[in-house]
Design a protein around this motif. Structure first.
Motif, PDB file in Angstrom:
ATOM      1  N   VAL A   4     -19.635  18.312 -39.261  1.00  0.00           N
ATOM      2  CA  VAL A   4     -20.077  19.658 -39.626  1.00  0.00           C
ATOM      3  C   VAL A   4     -21.110  19.581 -40.744  1.00  0.00           C
ATOM      4  O   VAL A   4     -21.061  18.692 -41.595  1.00  0.00           O
ATOM      5  CB  VAL A   4     -18.896  20.556 -40.057  1.00  0.00           C
ATOM      6  N   ARG A   5     -22.023  20.511 -40.725  1.00  0.00           N
ATOM      7  CA  ARG A   5     -23.046  20.567 -41.772  1.00  0.00           C
ATOM      8  C   ARG A   5     -22.399  20.991 -43.082  1.00  0.00           C
ATOM      9  O   ARG A   5     -21.491  21.812 -43.101  1.00  0.00           O
ATOM     10  CB  ARG A   5     -24.134  21.549 -41.372  1.00  0.00           C
ATOM     11  N   THR A   6     -22.862  20.419 -44.167  1.00  0.00           N
ATOM     12  CA  THR A   6     -22.330  20.738 -45.482  1.00  0.00           C
ATOM     13  C   THR A   6     -23.470  20.779 -46.488  1.00  0.00           C
ATOM     14  O   THR A   6     -24.556  20.275 -46.217  1.00  0.00           O
ATOM     15  CB  THR A   6     -21.256  19.710 -45.898  1.00  0.00           C
ATOM     16  N   GLY A   7     -23.215  21.363 -47.625  1.00  0.00           N
ATOM     17  CA  GLY A   7     -24.215  21.408 -48.689  1.00  0.00           C
ATOM     18  C   GLY A   7     -23.989  20.284 -49.677  1.00  0.00           C
ATOM     19  O   GLY A   7     -22.869  19.796 -49.832  1.00  0.00           O
ATOM     20  N   PRO A   8     -25.023  19.858 -50.368  1.00  0.00           N
ATOM     21  CA  PRO A   8     -24.884  18.774 -51.341  1.00  0.00           C
ATOM     22  C   PRO A   8     -23.818  19.055 -52.403  1.00  0.00           C
ATOM     23  O   PRO A   8     -23.124  18.145 -52.839  1.00  0.00           O
ATOM     24  CB  PRO A   8     -26.274  18.662 -51.970  1.00  0.00           C
ATOM     25  N   ALA A   9     -23.668  20.300 -52.802  1.00  0.00           N
ATOM     26  CA  ALA A   9     -22.672  20.651 -53.820  1.00  0.00           C
ATOM     27  C   ALA A   9     -21.246  20.500 -53.313  1.00  0.00           C
ATOM     28  O   ALA A   9     -20.309  20.387 -54.113  1.00  0.00           O
ATOM     29  CB  ALA A   9     -22.906  22.076 -54.302  1.00  0.00           C
ATOM     30  N   ASP A  10     -21.062  20.466 -51.996  1.00  0.00           N
ATOM     31  CA  ASP A  10     -19.727  20.361 -51.412  1.00  0.00           C
ATOM     32  C   ASP A  10     -19.315  18.931 -51.087  1.00  0.00           C
ATOM     33  O   ASP A  10     -18.252  18.709 -50.528  1.00  0.00           O
ATOM     34  CB  ASP A  10     -19.655  21.205 -50.135  1.00  0.00           C
ATOM     35  N   ILE A  11     -20.138  17.964 -51.429  1.00  0.00           N
ATOM     36  CA  ILE A  11     -19.840  16.565 -51.133  1.00  0.00           C
ATOM     37  C   ILE A  11     -19.019  15.983 -52.278  1.00  0.00           C
ATOM     38  O   ILE A  11     -19.405  16.092 -53.445  1.00  0.00           O
ATOM     39  CB  ILE A  11     -21.134  15.758 -50.934  1.00  0.00           C
ATOM     40  N   ASP A  12     -17.887  15.363 -51.949  1.00  0.00           N
ATOM     41  CA  ASP A  12     -17.046  14.719 -52.960  1.00  0.00           C
ATOM     42  C   ASP A  12     -17.816  13.604 -53.646  1.00  0.00           C
ATOM     43  O   ASP A  12     -18.582  12.878 -52.997  1.00  0.00           O
ATOM     44  CB  ASP A  12     -15.782  14.135 -52.333  1.00  0.00           C
ATOM     45  N   ALA A  13     -17.591  13.442 -54.925  1.00  0.00           N
ATOM     46  CA  ALA A  13     -18.297  12.424 -55.711  1.00  0.00           C
ATOM     47  C   ALA A  13     -18.014  11.013 -55.203  1.00  0.00           C
ATOM     48  O   ALA A  13     -18.859  10.126 -55.323  1.00  0.00           O
ATOM     49  CB  ALA A  13     -17.910  12.533 -57.175  1.00  0.00           C
ATOM     50  N   ASP A  14     -16.846  10.792 -54.603  1.00  0.00           N
ATOM     51  CA  ASP A  14     -16.494   9.455 -54.124  1.00  0.00           C
ATOM     52  C   ASP A  14     -16.733   9.275 -52.621  1.00  0.00           C
ATOM     53  O   ASP A  14     -16.344   8.259 -52.039  1.00  0.00           O
ATOM     54  CB  ASP A  14     -15.054   9.126 -54.472  1.00  0.00           C
ATOM     55  N   ALA A  15     -17.405  10.233 -51.991  1.00  0.00           N
ATOM     56  CA  ALA A  15     -17.667  10.147 -50.555  1.00  0.00           C
ATOM     57  C   ALA A  15     -18.693   9.048 -50.258  1.00  0.00           C
ATOM     58  O   ALA A  15     -19.595   8.795 -51.051  1.00  0.00           O
ATOM     59  CB  ALA A  15     -18.188  11.481 -50.025  1.00  0.00           C
ATOM     60  N   THR A  16     -18.533   8.417 -49.117  1.00  0.00           N
ATOM     61  CA  THR A  16     -19.517   7.462 -48.626  1.00  0.00           C
ATOM     62  C   THR A  16     -20.656   8.251 -47.996  1.00  0.00           C
ATOM     63  O   THR A  16     -20.432   8.991 -47.042  1.00  0.00           O
ATOM     64  CB  THR A  16     -18.892   6.508 -47.583  1.00  0.00           C
ATOM     65  N   VAL A  17     -21.842   8.124 -48.549  1.00  0.00           N
ATOM     66  CA  VAL A  17     -23.014   8.834 -48.022  1.00  0.00           C
ATOM     67  C   VAL A  17     -23.977   7.798 -47.459  1.00  0.00           C
ATOM     68  O   VAL A  17     -24.370   6.866 -48.152  1.00  0.00           O
ATOM     69  CB  VAL A  17     -23.720   9.665 -49.117  1.00  0.00           C
ATOM     70  N   ARG A  18     -24.301   7.958 -46.173  1.00  0.00           N
ATOM     71  CA  ARG A  18     -25.243   7.035 -45.533  1.00  0.00           C
ATOM     72  C   ARG A  18     -26.378   7.818 -44.918  1.00  0.00           C
ATOM     73  O   ARG A  18     -26.207   8.944 -44.470  1.00  0.00           O
ATOM     74  CB  ARG A  18     -24.524   6.216 -44.465  1.00  0.00           C
ATOM     75  N   HIS A  19     -27.513   7.192 -44.889  1.00  0.00           N
ATOM     76  CA  HIS A  19     -28.670   7.791 -44.237  1.00  0.00           C
ATOM     77  C   HIS A  19     -28.592   7.515 -42.734  1.00  0.00           C
ATOM     78  O   HIS A  19     -28.054   6.499 -42.298  1.00  0.00           O
ATOM     79  CB  HIS A  19     -29.971   7.245 -44.825  1.00  0.00           C
ATOM     80  N   TYR A  20     -29.141   8.424 -41.985  1.00  0.00           N
ATOM     81  CA  TYR A  20     -29.131   8.350 -40.526  1.00  0.00           C
ATOM     82  C   TYR A  20     -29.592   6.986 -40.010  1.00  0.00           C
ATOM     83  O   TYR A  20     -28.978   6.415 -39.120  1.00  0.00           O
ATOM     84  CB  TYR A  20     -30.026   9.473 -40.002  1.00  0.00           C
ATOM     85  N   ASP A  21     -30.645   6.439 -40.607  1.00  0.00           N
ATOM     86  CA  ASP A  21     -31.184   5.170 -40.113  1.00  0.00           C
ATOM     87  C   ASP A  21     -30.308   3.960 -40.442  1.00  0.00           C
ATOM     88  O   ASP A  21     -30.561   2.867 -39.947  1.00  0.00           O
ATOM     89  CB  ASP A  21     -32.610   4.948 -40.605  1.00  0.00           C
ATOM     90  N   GLN A  22     -29.253   4.148 -41.213  1.00  0.00           N
ATOM     91  CA  GLN A  22     -28.304   3.073 -41.502  1.00  0.00           C
ATOM     92  C   GLN A  22     -27.197   2.989 -40.457  1.00  0.00           C
ATOM     93  O   GLN A  22     -26.415   2.044 -40.480  1.00  0.00           O
ATOM     94  CB  GLN A  22     -27.657   3.280 -42.874  1.00  0.00           C
ATOM     95  N   LEU A  23     -27.136   3.943 -39.563  1.00  0.00           N
ATOM     96  CA  LEU A  23     -26.059   4.008 -38.574  1.00  0.00           C
ATOM     97  C   LEU A  23     -26.398   3.204 -37.329  1.00  0.00           C
ATOM     98  O   LEU A  23     -27.564   2.945 -37.034  1.00  0.00           O
ATOM     99  CB  LEU A  23     -25.809   5.463 -38.182  1.00  0.00           C
ATOM    100  N   SER A  24     -25.345   2.893 -36.567  1.00  0.00           N
ATOM    101  CA  SER A  24     -25.550   2.248 -35.275  1.00  0.00           C
ATOM    102  C   SER A  24     -26.229   3.234 -34.329  1.00  0.00           C
ATOM    103  O   SER A  24     -26.263   4.445 -34.585  1.00  0.00           O
ATOM    104  CB  SER A  24     -24.208   1.816 -34.681  1.00  0.00           C
ATOM    105  N   GLU A  25     -26.740   2.725 -33.237  1.00  0.00           N
ATOM    106  CA  GLU A  25     -27.403   3.593 -32.257  1.00  0.00           C
ATOM    107  C   GLU A  25     -26.450   4.666 -31.744  1.00  0.00           C
ATOM    108  O   GLU A  25     -26.825   5.825 -31.615  1.00  0.00           O
ATOM    109  CB  GLU A  25     -27.922   2.761 -31.088  1.00  0.00           C
ATOM    110  N   ARG A  26     -25.213   4.288 -31.457  1.00  0.00           N
ATOM    111  CA  ARG A  26     -24.217   5.258 -30.967  1.00  0.00           C
ATOM    112  C   ARG A  26     -23.949   6.338 -32.015  1.00  0.00           C
ATOM    113  O   ARG A  26     -23.909   7.519 -31.702  1.00  0.00           O
ATOM    114  CB  ARG A  26     -22.919   4.559 -30.586  1.00  0.00           C
ATOM    115  N   ALA A  27     -23.768   5.932 -33.263  1.00  0.00           N
ATOM    116  CA  ALA A  27     -23.495   6.911 -34.322  1.00  0.00           C
ATOM    117  C   ALA A  27     -24.692   7.832 -34.520  1.00  0.00           C
ATOM    118  O   ALA A  27     -24.519   9.035 -34.731  1.00  0.00           O
ATOM    119  CB  ALA A  27     -23.145   6.199 -35.622  1.00  0.00           C
TER     120      ALA A  27
END
Length: 62
Positions: A4-27
């Motif tokens: 689900v889409r979320t806003g930057p202010a709603d992201i937990d400080a300890d969440a793993t954040v990855r950029h789209y280009d770091q994901l596998s092709e399937r992801a």
């Protein structure tokens, strides 16, 4: 799991954040499908609940 889409202010400080280009092709495919609203339910081995992906916006895996 769902993505689900979320806003930057709603992201937990300890969440793993990855950029789209770091994901596998399937992801990348399931994130793009979720972002365009065609398939919010996902199965990708490199995504776990709580992960955040930066694509066109921020998306959280639940």
């Amino acid at each position: 799991m769902t993505i689900v889409r979320t806003g930057p202010a709603d992201i937990d400080a300890d969440a793993t954040v990855r950029h789209y280009d770091q994901l596998s092709e399937r992801a990348r495919r399931v994130v793009a499908d979720a972002a365009n609203g065609s398939e919010p339910s996902v199965r990708a081995p490199d995504l776990s609940p709580g992960d955040v992906v930066r694509f066109t916006d921020y998306y959280v895996v639940r």
